[in-house]
Scaffold this motif. Structure first.
Motif, PDB file in Angstrom:
ATOM      1  N   ASN A 184       0.834  -1.207   0.000  1.00  0.00           N
ATOM      2  CA  ASN A 184       0.000   0.000   0.000  1.00  0.00           C
ATOM      3  C   ASN A 184       0.869   1.258   0.000  1.00  0.00           C
ATOM      4  O   ASN A 184       0.551   2.249  -0.668  1.00  0.00           O
ATOM      5  N   MET A 185       1.966   1.222   0.748  1.00  0.00           N
ATOM      6  CA  MET A 185       2.861   2.370   0.809  1.00  0.00           C
ATOM      7  C   MET A 185       3.502   2.632  -0.553  1.00  0.00           C
ATOM      8  O   MET A 185       3.673   3.782  -0.951  1.00  0.00           O
ATOM      9  N   LYS A 186       3.845   1.569  -1.258  1.00  0.00           N
ATOM     10  CA  LYS A 186       4.404   1.726  -2.607  1.00  0.00           C
ATOM     11  C   LYS A 186       3.430   2.466  -3.516  1.00  0.00           C
ATOM     12  O   LYS A 186       3.817   3.366  -4.276  1.00  0.00           O
ATOM     13  N   GLU A 187       2.153   2.123  -3.439  1.00  0.00           N
ATOM     14  CA  GLU A 187       1.145   2.795  -4.244  1.00  0.00           C
ATOM     15  C   GLU A 187       1.004   4.260  -3.855  1.00  0.00           C
ATOM     16  O   GLU A 187       0.861   5.146  -4.704  1.00  0.00           O
ATOM     17  N   GLN A 188       1.084   4.540  -2.563  1.00  0.00           N
ATOM     18  CA  GLN A 188       0.982   5.924  -2.082  1.00  0.00           C
ATOM     19  C   GLN A 188       2.167   6.765  -2.535  1.00  0.00           C
ATOM     20  O   GLN A 188       2.026   7.952  -2.850  1.00  0.00           O
ATOM     21  N   LEU A 189       3.348   6.151  -2.587  1.00  0.00           N
ATOM     22  CA  LEU A 189       4.570   6.890  -2.921  1.00  0.00           C
ATOM     23  C   LEU A 189       4.707   7.159  -4.414  1.00  0.00           C
ATOM     24  O   LEU A 189       5.452   8.054  -4.820  1.00  0.00           O
ATOM     25  N   GLY A 190       4.028   6.379  -5.229  1.00  0.00           N
ATOM     26  CA  GLY A 190       4.034   6.658  -6.663  1.00  0.00           C
ATOM     27  C   GLY A 190       5.138   5.973  -7.443  1.00  0.00           C
ATOM     28  O   GLY A 190       5.764   5.017  -6.975  1.00  0.00           O
ATOM     29  N   GLU A 191       5.413   6.498  -8.627  1.00  0.00           N
ATOM     30  CA  GLU A 191       6.270   5.804  -9.588  1.00  0.00           C
ATOM     31  C   GLU A 191       7.737   5.738  -9.174  1.00  0.00           C
ATOM     32  O   GLU A 191       8.488   4.901  -9.691  1.00  0.00           O
ATOM     33  N   LYS A 192       8.186   6.589  -8.277  1.00  0.00           N
ATOM     34  CA  LYS A 192       9.585   6.548  -7.837  1.00  0.00           C
ATOM     35  C   LYS A 192       9.851   5.446  -6.814  1.00  0.00           C
ATOM     36  O   LYS A 192      11.003   5.198  -6.447  1.00  0.00           O
ATOM     37  N   ALA A 193       8.802   4.791  -6.356  1.00  0.00           N
ATOM     38  CA  ALA A 193       8.948   3.745  -5.352  1.00  0.00           C
ATOM     39  C   ALA A 193       8.958   2.365  -5.986  1.00  0.00           C
ATOM     40  O   ALA A 193       8.217   2.094  -6.936  1.00  0.00           O
ATOM     41  N   THR A 194       9.808   1.490  -5.476  1.00  0.00           N
ATOM     42  CA  THR A 194       9.852   0.094  -5.901  1.00  0.00           C
ATOM     43  C   THR A 194       9.749  -0.795  -4.666  1.00  0.00           C
ATOM     44  O   THR A 194      10.067  -0.377  -3.547  1.00  0.00           O
ATOM     45  N   PHE A 195       9.293  -2.013  -4.883  1.00  0.00           N
ATOM     46  CA  PHE A 195       9.115  -2.963  -3.789  1.00  0.00           C
ATOM     47  C   PHE A 195       9.808  -4.279  -4.116  1.00  0.00           C
ATOM     48  O   PHE A 195       9.786  -4.743  -5.256  1.00  0.00           O
ATOM     49  N   GLU A 196      10.413  -4.868  -3.086  1.00  0.00           N
ATOM     50  CA  GLU A 196      11.040  -6.179  -3.239  1.00  0.00           C
ATOM     51  C   GLU A 196      10.837  -6.967  -1.953  1.00  0.00           C
ATOM     52  O   GLU A 196      11.185  -6.498  -0.858  1.00  0.00           O
ATOM     53  N   GLY A 197      10.257  -8.148  -2.065  1.00  0.00           N
ATOM     54  CA  GLY A 197      10.022  -8.994  -0.905  1.00  0.00           C
ATOM     55  C   GLY A 197      11.052 -10.104  -0.797  1.00  0.00           C
ATOM     56  O   GLY A 197      11.537 -10.605  -1.817  1.00  0.00           O
ATOM     57  N   ILE A 198      11.377 -10.462   0.432  1.00  0.00           N
ATOM     58  CA  ILE A 198      12.309 -11.554   0.690  1.00  0.00           C
ATOM     59  C   ILE A 198      11.557 -12.652   1.427  1.00  0.00           C
ATOM     60  O   ILE A 198      10.999 -12.429   2.501  1.00  0.00           O
ATOM     61  N   LYS A 199      11.529 -13.820   0.832  1.00  0.00           N
ATOM     62  CA  LYS A 199      10.769 -14.938   1.370  1.00  0.00           C
ATOM     63  C   LYS A 199      11.426 -15.483   2.636  1.00  0.00           C
ATOM     64  O   LYS A 199      12.631 -15.350   2.853  1.00  0.00           O
ATOM     65  N   LYS A 200      10.606 -16.122   3.466  1.00  0.00           N
ATOM     66  CA  LYS A 200      11.062 -16.784   4.690  1.00  0.00           C
ATOM     67  C   LYS A 200      11.820 -15.838   5.606  1.00  0.00           C
ATOM     68  O   LYS A 200      12.850 -16.185   6.189  1.00  0.00           O
TER      69      LYS A 200
END
Length: 320
Positions: free
Chosen positions: A273-289
């Motif tokens: 949700n924060m990525k969407e709020q921050l807009g196009e300059k924001a990227t997201f990467e998840g780390i499993k486990k």
């Protein structure tokens, strides 16, 4: 009886020095001092005849040659404890600075201000006194909120931000929802444990994997890492703001959200949700486990993701 956590501190400090950083105490303003671990090549020890403490060094080369990365710790431990698995991995290509925020490590103030904004202001003053003109700030949990404040208020200094397990600001609704979902009556009971069982409860919600430590180690950790309790309690009180007082800043920097996919404190949905709020300059990467302590639970994966982002960032700067 020897405190096992305290006994390990000299070893950790030695490892940090081997990785290329040393502690340096800076007077931010009268009544406020901040301890920042800085690259060894930027400082020299004072003359042996000097009455300065062994943690006070003279700056010799104010401007670091390599790109600067500032690692900002969370609420449960000081800088080098939090980032012990990252410093050595990053130091070859980057100038690493690891501050202790106020009331952590060797940093203190007589100011009554306990807000993340004040922490950000003091850290920026310290970095500027060290001759830093541009940096990437990596913030974990509480340190992520400070990093966001730094980026918002000082865009000419902060060129990019990497945040793990944090939010833009701890609104009263986020605070209440988080505490309710975790089963804690207050943030101080979660983040300022007083007993071994409370320390175990914090570790249980912070880590994805079930980590076991003997009771004695929990007791020793409480004695060493949770000092300045009154002031830290005030920091927690100064952290929460009203929903109506929050507006999403328009960041000019690239912002990378690097998250443990099993984070129980600030869940995956919070980051998305924060990525969407921050807009196009924001990227997201998840780390499993990995949970809230993603940089400790899966340090190799975390470091690889972080270095990949930093490499892309500085490639963009060179091309520009």
């Amino acid at each position: 009886m020897v405190n096992l956590v305290a006994a390990q501190k000299p070893l950790l400090r030695g490892l940090m020095k081997m990785a290329g950083i040393r502690p340096h105490i800076i007077e931010i303003e009268p009544g406020t001092v901040m301890n920042i671990w800085v690259p060894c090549e930027t400082i020299k020890k004072p003359n042996k005849k000097s009455k300065k403490s062994t943690t006070e060094y003279q700056i010799t080369k104010p401007k670091p040659i390599k790109p600067v990365v500032v690692l900002v710790h969370g609420f449960a431990a000081e800088g080098i404890v939090t980032w012990q698995f990252q410093v050595g991995s990053l130091a070859k290509k980057y100038s690493i600075y690891v501050p202790d925020l106020l009331f952590f490590g060797g940093s203190t103030t007589d100011s009554p201000d306990r807000s993340p904004t004040f922490q950000a202001e003091c850290l920026v003053k310290g970095l500027r006194k060290l001759g830093i003109e541009k940096c990437t700030v990596v913030g974990f949990s509480y340190g992520g909120m400070v990093a966001f404040k730094m980026a918002e208020m000082y865009p000419e200094l902060v060129e990019a931000v990497v945040v793990s397990g944090s939010v833009l600001a701890m609104t009263d609704s986020i605070s209440n929802e988080t505490l309710q979902s975790l089963g804690f009556p207050s943030s101080s009971q979660l983040l300022l444990p007083n007993t071994v069982n409370e320390c175990k409860a914090l570790l249980k919600v912070a880590a994805h994997k079930k980590l076991w430590f003997p009771d004695r180690l929990h007791k020793d950790f409480l004695e060493v890492m949770f000092n300045n309790r009154k002031e830290r309690g005030e920091l927690l009180e100064g952290l929460v703001v009203s929903n109506k007082d929050i507006a999403i800043p328009k960041f000019v920097q690239r912002i990378h959200l690097l998250w443990g996919e099993n984070d129980q404190i600030f869940k995956l949905e919070v980051a998305q949700n924060m990525k969407e709020q921050l807009g196009e300059k924001a990227t997201f990467e998840g780390i499993k486990k990995a949970g809230h302590l993603v940089h400790i639970e899966r340090p190799c994966v975390y470091n690889r993701c972080l270095k990949k982002f930093l490499a892309s960032l500085h490639a963009d700067i060179i091309q520009a």
